[in-house]
Design an enzyme around this catalytic site. Structure first.
Site, PDB file in Angstrom:
ATOM      1  N   HIS A   1      14.252  73.896 -43.040  1.00  0.00           N
ATOM      2  CA  HIS A   1      14.089  74.298 -44.299  1.00  0.00           C
ATOM      3  C   HIS A   1      12.569  73.896 -44.745  1.00  0.00           C
ATOM      4  O   HIS A   1      11.998  74.440 -45.891  1.00  0.00           O
ATOM      5  CB  HIS A   1      15.173  73.878 -45.453  1.00  0.00           C
TER       6      HIS A   1
ATOM      7  N   ASP B   1      20.946  79.718 -38.558  1.00  0.00           N
ATOM      8  CA  ASP B   1      20.956  78.643 -39.423  1.00  0.00           C
ATOM      9  C   ASP B   1      21.824  78.827 -40.648  1.00  0.00           C
ATOM     10  O   ASP B   1      22.265  79.865 -40.737  1.00  0.00           O
ATOM     11  CB  ASP B   1      19.390  78.706 -40.036  1.00  0.00           C
ATOM     12  N   SER B   2      22.004  77.586 -41.237  1.00  0.00           N
ATOM     13  CA  SER B   2      22.979  77.753 -42.236  1.00  0.00           C
ATOM     14  C   SER B   2      22.468  78.428 -43.515  1.00  0.00           C
ATOM     15  O   SER B   2      23.137  79.026 -44.302  1.00  0.00           O
ATOM     16  CB  SER B   2      22.961  75.864 -42.885  1.00  0.00           C
TER      17      SER B   2
ATOM     18  N   CYS C   1      18.897  74.947 -36.523  1.00  0.00           N
ATOM     19  CA  CYS C   1      19.496  74.110 -37.694  1.00  0.00           C
ATOM     20  C   CYS C   1      19.559  72.660 -37.190  1.00  0.00           C
ATOM     21  O   CYS C   1      20.429  72.768 -36.214  1.00  0.00           O
ATOM     22  CB  CYS C   1      20.411  74.810 -38.207  1.00  0.00           C
TER      23      CYS C   1
ATOM     24  N   CYS D   1      14.298  69.277 -40.381  1.00  0.00           N
ATOM     25  CA  CYS D   1      14.984  70.223 -41.135  1.00  0.00           C
ATOM     26  C   CYS D   1      14.214  71.510 -40.991  1.00  0.00           C
ATOM     27  O   CYS D   1      13.004  71.529 -41.537  1.00  0.00           O
ATOM     28  CB  CYS D   1      15.491  69.539 -42.336  1.00  0.00           C
TER      29      CYS D   1
ATOM     30  N   GLU E   1      16.735  76.350 -51.021  1.00  0.00           N
ATOM     31  CA  GLU E   1      17.524  77.681 -50.947  1.00  0.00           C
ATOM     32  C   GLU E   1      17.593  78.230 -52.464  1.00  0.00           C
ATOM     33  O   GLU E   1      17.535  79.606 -52.525  1.00  0.00           O
ATOM     34  CB  GLU E   1      18.846  77.204 -50.617  1.00  0.00           C
TER      35      GLU E   1
END
Ligand code: DGL
Length: 274
Positions: A195, A11-12, A74, A193, A159
């Protein structure tokens, strides 16, 4: 005995941990390597070429660590890089390795969940602009009406752990309402997403009880299990010592602290610079 051959999860940033957690829970016997490109996250607003370049670097790194199979956990990478990597790069790098994404498994399932046949998609700008969900849902659930909305502030909020602050909550409220204003009949929202499951409760509270908010992690875990049953040649290569290794392009100290909050247990990540 097989040479160390873990499943790679990329993932990013931290978001893919929501997928890793579900996959690991469903298939605990396998070895795993998680890679978060935290130093270069978020990917959501980056161009197609940059996301492809970064994702290919990550995939090559995971292959070099011994992974025969890599999951792009992702959506942005799945939307912008997966097809090119599968079709153009894999045949040259190693035709026996595999890279899978999260959009196809999610769109195969999501249609079945909606009663009203009106579905909402929330994702990064990159994922929404790629129209990957519209295209894939048309294949698997052609009768479903899909509305989508990009939430460019959400990944940075997650994040940086600012989603609980009043300004963060305001962004979340505005974006959920903006999606629901597009179609009052939406009864299912897919969090496109990885996240977003971190703020799922907040999204659910804003959307209301009549709407189901769906995370991808359990779907991806289920589909991966099915994939391994259908592909014994891949399953047989994977080693099964239930190990977990974490890499981050950020400082490992920062990663360890945040990843432990995501996962609920301590991790000792290694640093990898791209
Ligand atoms: N978790 C990534 C996704 O699913 C976040 C992308 C980003 O870094 O913006 O799209």
């Amino acid at each position: 005995m097989n040479k160390y051959a873990p499943i790679g999860i990329f993932d990013s940033g931290y978001g893919g941990l929501t997928v890793f957690q579900e996959v690991q829970k469903a298939l605990p016997e396998y070895d795993y390597i998680y890679l978060g490109d935290n130093a270069r996250a978020p990917y959501g607003n980056r161009s197609f070429d940059v996301v492809y370049e970064f994702t290919l670097e990550a995939v090559k790194f995971l292959f070099d660590q011994g992974c025969p199979l890599v999951i792009l956990a992702c959506n942005t990478a799945s939307a912008k890089a997966l097809r090119t990597i599968q079709q153009q790069d894999l045949p040259n790098i190693d035709p026996n390795k595999r890279v899978l994404g999260v959009i196809r498994p999610s769109t195969e399932e999501i249609g079945a969940l909606s009663q009203t046949r009106h579905v909402g998609v929330l994702g990064t700008t990159g994922t929404i602009q790629s129209e990957s969900y519209l295209i894939e849902l048309k294949k698997f659930a052609p009768d479903v009406q899909v509305s989508q909305h990009a939430c460019p502030m959400w990944v940075p909020l997650i994040e940086n752990e600012k989603y609980d602050h009043s300004a963060g909550i305001q962004f979340i409220e505005e974006d959920v309402r903006a999606l629901l204003e597009k179609d009052a009949l939406i009864d299912t929202i897919i969090l496109a997403c990885t996240h977003y499951p971190v703020i799922k409760d907040k999204i659910q509270e804003i959307a209301g009880k009549h709407i189901q908010v769906v995370s991808q992690g359990p779907i991806v875990a289920d589909k991966l299990g099915q994939y391994l049953v259908a592909h014994p040649e891949m399953e047989g290569k994977l080693t099964k010592n239930a190990s977990q290794v974490f890499y981050s392009s950020e400082s490992e100290i920062v990663f360890n602290e945040k990843a432990a909050r995501f996962l609920g247990y301590p991790v000792a990540a290694k640093h990898h610079s791209f």
